[in-house]
Every structure is written in C-alpha cells, then in structure tokens.
Design a protein around this motif. Structure first.
Motif, PDB file in Angstrom:
ATOM      1  N   ALA A 144      36.235  34.888  39.396  1.00 39.25           N
ATOM      2  CA  ALA A 144      35.252  33.962  39.951  1.00 39.25           C
ATOM      3  C   ALA A 144      34.401  34.653  41.021  1.00 39.25           C
ATOM      4  CB  ALA A 144      35.947  32.741  40.541  1.00 39.25           C
ATOM      5  N   ALA A 145      35.039  35.481  41.851  1.00 40.90           N
ATOM      6  CA  ALA A 145      34.307  36.198  42.890  1.00 40.90           C
ATOM      7  C   ALA A 145      33.335  37.202  42.279  1.00 40.90           C
ATOM      8  CB  ALA A 145      35.277  36.906  43.830  1.00 40.90           C
ATOM      9  N   VAL A 146      33.790  37.901  41.242  1.00 35.32           N
ATOM     10  CA  VAL A 146      32.937  38.882  40.577  1.00 35.32           C
ATOM     11  C   VAL A 146      31.752  38.198  39.904  1.00 35.32           C
ATOM     12  CG1 VAL A 146      32.844  40.510  38.634  1.00 35.32           C
ATOM     13  CG2 VAL A 146      34.743  40.606  40.277  1.00 35.32           C
ATOM     14  N   ASP A 147      32.010  37.082  39.224  1.00 33.04           N
ATOM     15  CA  ASP A 147      30.927  36.352  38.557  1.00 33.04           C
ATOM     16  C   ASP A 147      29.902  35.856  39.569  1.00 33.04           C
ATOM     17  OD1 ASP A 147      32.055  36.804  36.107  1.00 33.04           O
ATOM     18  OD2 ASP A 147      32.954  34.810  35.911  1.00 33.04           O
ATOM     19  N   ALA A 148      30.376  35.376  40.729  1.00 36.96           N
ATOM     20  CA  ALA A 148      29.455  34.888  41.756  1.00 36.96           C
ATOM     21  C   ALA A 148      28.631  36.031  42.332  1.00 36.96           C
ATOM     22  CB  ALA A 148      30.238  34.183  42.868  1.00 36.96           C
ATOM     23  N   LEU A 178      41.077  39.463  48.934  1.00 36.30           N
ATOM     24  CA  LEU A 178      40.990  38.028  48.670  1.00 36.30           C
ATOM     25  C   LEU A 178      42.297  37.382  49.105  1.00 36.30           C
ATOM     26  CD1 LEU A 178      39.284  37.637  45.157  1.00 36.30           C
ATOM     27  CD2 LEU A 178      38.250  37.445  47.432  1.00 36.30           C
ATOM     28  N   ALA A 179      42.196  36.403  49.983  1.00 33.68           N
ATOM     29  CA  ALA A 179      43.371  35.687  50.475  1.00 33.68           C
ATOM     30  C   ALA A 179      43.558  34.402  49.676  1.00 33.68           C
ATOM     31  CB  ALA A 179      43.215  35.359  51.957  1.00 33.68           C
ATOM     32  N   ASN A 180      44.807  34.042  49.455  1.00 31.48           N
ATOM     33  CA  ASN A 180      45.121  32.852  48.665  1.00 31.48           C
ATOM     34  C   ASN A 180      44.908  31.601  49.508  1.00 31.48           C
ATOM     35  OD1 ASN A 180      46.003  31.105  46.704  1.00 31.48           O
ATOM     36  ND2 ASN A 180      48.166  31.672  46.840  1.00 31.48           N
ATOM     37  N   SER A 181      43.664  31.145  49.542  1.00 34.59           N
ATOM     38  CA  SER A 181      43.280  29.989  50.345  1.00 34.59           C
ATOM     39  C   SER A 181      42.020  29.375  49.763  1.00 34.59           C
ATOM     40  CB  SER A 181      43.021  30.413  51.796  1.00 34.59           C
ATOM     41  OG  SER A 181      42.483  29.344  52.556  1.00 34.59           O
ATOM     42  N   THR A 182      41.863  28.077  49.974  1.00 32.70           N
ATOM     43  CA  THR A 182      40.623  27.402  49.590  1.00 32.70           C
ATOM     44  C   THR A 182      39.742  27.134  50.809  1.00 32.70           C
ATOM     45  OG1 THR A 182      41.689  25.231  49.781  1.00 32.70           O
ATOM     46  CG2 THR A 182      41.708  26.281  47.606  1.00 32.70           C
ATOM     47  N   LYS A 183      40.203  27.534  51.976  1.00 29.69           N
ATOM     48  CA  LYS A 183      39.465  27.317  53.212  1.00 29.69           C
ATOM     49  C   LYS A 183      38.347  28.342  53.336  1.00 29.69           C
ATOM     50  CE  LYS A 183      40.282  27.181  58.234  1.00 29.69           C
ATOM     51  NZ  LYS A 183      41.041  26.265  59.060  1.00 29.69           N
ATOM     52  N   SER A 205      44.085  36.486  39.527  1.00 26.67           N
ATOM     53  CA  SER A 205      43.155  36.998  38.518  1.00 26.67           C
ATOM     54  C   SER A 205      41.953  36.067  38.367  1.00 26.67           C
ATOM     55  CB  SER A 205      43.858  37.158  37.170  1.00 26.67           C
ATOM     56  OG  SER A 205      44.847  38.162  37.237  1.00 26.67           O
ATOM     57  N   GLY A 206      42.209  34.761  38.377  1.00 26.59           N
ATOM     58  CA  GLY A 206      41.113  33.799  38.287  1.00 26.59           C
ATOM     59  C   GLY A 206      40.189  33.874  39.487  1.00 26.59           C
ATOM     60  N   HIS A 207      40.772  34.068  40.681  1.00 30.87           N
ATOM     61  CA  HIS A 207      39.954  34.188  41.885  1.00 30.87           C
ATOM     62  C   HIS A 207      39.103  35.456  41.848  1.00 30.87           C
ATOM     63  CE1 HIS A 207      42.745  31.389  44.470  1.00 30.87           C
ATOM     64  NE2 HIS A 207      42.035  30.734  43.575  1.00 30.87           N
ATOM     65  N   VAL A 208      39.688  36.560  41.350  1.00 30.23           N
ATOM     66  CA  VAL A 208      38.932  37.808  41.255  1.00 30.23           C
ATOM     67  C   VAL A 208      37.744  37.633  40.327  1.00 30.23           C
ATOM     68  CG1 VAL A 208      38.995  40.198  40.472  1.00 30.23           C
ATOM     69  CG2 VAL A 208      40.896  39.280  41.810  1.00 30.23           C
TER      70      VAL A 208
END
Length: 325
Positions: free
Chosen positions: A102-106, A184-189, A97-100
């Motif tokens: 953050a992606a939407v805000d960006a 969205l894949a669970n990765s920081t790469k 949810s946090g990644h989603v």
C-alpha cells in the motif's frame, strides 16, 4: 550508493538536504533536530531529546528475511528503497506485506515517482517482533516489546515516530543494496519522522506522504521550503532555495531562472516566493506551495527535474535528456 558507505553516512545524519546541527550527546541520550509532520500537512523542525538507545551500538539477533517487492535492474544503476517492519509478530507478516504494498502504491501514484518507477528496486525486510503494535499507541504509556523499539511521543511530540536507527540499518543491510531505509510501524495512527531512517505508520495511508517528502531530500538533494526554523541567510547549494530574487536570477542566469514564468502543478507559475529554508524573509522558493513545504502538494518544476536527475545518479548515462527553457 553501496551499502557500506550508506550505513556509515546514515548513522550520523537525519535528513539529507536539511543540514541539521550535529547531535548533542548527553548521558541521558542525545538531542537533535528532526522534522515533525502534522496531519494537515504542515511541517516544522524541532529539537528533540531522544534516549541513547535509539542510536546505541545494538546488535540484531539474526538477519531477517528479505523479499524483493520490485526489481528493475542491478543495484549499481537503480535506487534501492528498503522497507523494514516493526511491531509485526510472526503471525502478522501478511499484514506487513499489505502495508508495504500500500505504501509503495501510494508513493508511485504521484509524480515524478510514477513516471520513473522503473528506476527503483524495492526490498521488504520481514522483522518479527515479540508483541504486536508499538509503544505509546494508542495512548501515551502503553508499552510494546518490539524488535526496533519504535514509539510515538518521541521528544514529547505525539505524532513524532522514532525508532532504533542502528538496528534498522542493520536489518536493512540484509538487502542487496541500500539507498534509503523506511521503517513501517504496525499502527493506524498518523505519524512518522524524517531522516536517513525515515518512519511512517504502516496502517495509515496519509503517512506515506512523509516518505515522498523525505525522498526529496535524499534523492533530489532538495531543501525544505517552509519558513520556520533556524534561518541561515547565506545562498544555499540546494536547487530549490535561493537568496536571489527573480530579477537577480535572470540577470545572473542562476538557480531556476530558466523555469521562471512556467506553469507549476500547484496552480501558479514558477517565480521567487519569499519564505523558504527556515527563513521568513530573504530566502525564496520556486512555487507558492510544494511537497517540500506542505505534505500532499506536488513537486514544483525545478524540484521535479532535480528528482529525476537523482533517480539516475548511479546511472547518469541512462538518464533521459531534459531541456528547460
């Protein structure tokens, strides 16, 4: 665009506006043209051989929960962006949810998305994976058991992030409507891929720029403006690429002639800059640089207006009147 029509179209296409050759199917998989995005923003196309499983007729076990992130109107008058997760376990749904968000805000921090955010509905699809992370992350050879089987080193290219597109579309179909699927894949790469099913690393903020570029294809019908790939010198239908020089545009009142000489947000002016749509010569783009050429750059004025028109494609009567000239 209604879901049934969209899923049928996406199952055989990679990037709207890019017109790649039809995939070549082989016993060991299929070969297709894909966009590759480098950390510095450079974009190029590559022929990539992928396992047959990436487009197999797989069936998901059960529909996943759909969470409305943002709803701004009925789906028949808005653009529906559906975000599907991979590599997130049941205990990591808050991370997803946090990644989603953050992606939407960006995405909506840049124009023209920022000014037209109300034309979007955004849906989050909570897909639970048995294991956390994705295959070949952080290094090649690491295996993860995930719902969509996402993996780096697709086609031997480290940053190219591929996924099971059939399953991604099936999970996305649980949303009320679908105009673009993002996994969205669970990765920081850093990594991702273009296409009707676009991919990006959920934990890497720079990867969101891939989404900005891909929506240029699927919403604005825009061409790629970089100059390496298989060149077709014929005049394209895309609004941001032309075989015409600036003088010929003016004489014919064609393409972006009304914009010529106007300021462009990349710091220059709108003109006819040689090198576009995979051609080094004989094909022109509207500005020196833009996001359709290099990630992190703005849309140029003709592309911006094409995007705005695309935002209202399903509700043309609601579109604002814009006049250039």
């Amino acid at each position: 665009m209604r879901r049934a029509c969209l899923v049928a179209a996406l199952s055989g296409a990679l990037a709207l506006g890019s017109a790649p050759a039809a995939p070549v199917v082989a016993a060991a998989g299929f070969t297709t043209s894909m966009e590759v995005f480098e950390p510095g923003g450079t974009i190029h196309r590559a022929m990539v051989t992928r396992p047959a499983g990436d487009r197999a007729a797989a069936r998901i076990a059960r529909p996943a929960q759909v969470i409305p992130i943002e709803t701004n109107g009925p789906s028949d008058t808005t653009f529906d962006l559906v975000v599907v997760g991979d590599g997130y376990t049941a205990g990591e749904m808050s991370t997803f949810s946090g990644h989603v968000r953050a992606a939407v805000d960006a995405l909506f921090s840049v124009e023209p998305y920022k000014s037209y955010r109300k034309q979007f509905n955004i849906w989050q699809v909570d897909v639970v994976s048995p294991q956390s992370g994705i295959t070949n992350d952080p290094t090649q050879g690491v295996q993860r058991n995930t719902a969509l089987g996402s993996y780096f080193w697709c086609g031997g290219i480290e940053r190219l992030l591929c996924t099971d597109e059939t399953k991604a579309n099936q999970y996305a179909a649980a949303a009320p409507d679908v105009d673009q699927v993002l996994v969205l894949a669970n990765s920081t790469k850093y990594g991702g891929a273009g296409g009707g099913v676009a991919t990006a690393s959920g934990g890497n903020g720079q990867s969101t720029q891939i989404v900005e570029h891909e929506l240029g294809h699927s919403i604005g019908g825009l061409a790629d403006e970089y100059d390496y790939g298989d060149c077709d010198p014929a005049e394209p239908t895309k609004p941001n690429a032309s075989a015409l020089t600036a003088d010929r545009m003016r004489a014919r009142q064609a393409k972006w002639y009304r914009y010529l000489g106007r300021p462009s947000p990349d710091g220059g002016t709108v003109g006819a800059y040689q090198g576009s749509r995979y051609c080094r010569t004989g094909m022109y783009r509207p500005s020196q640089n833009s996001i359709m050429r290099t990630l992190g750059q703005p849309f140029n004025p003709p592309s911006t207006d094409a995007m705005i028109a695309g935002f209202y494609r399903e509700a043309p009567n609601r579109a604002p009147h814009r006049q250039v000239g």
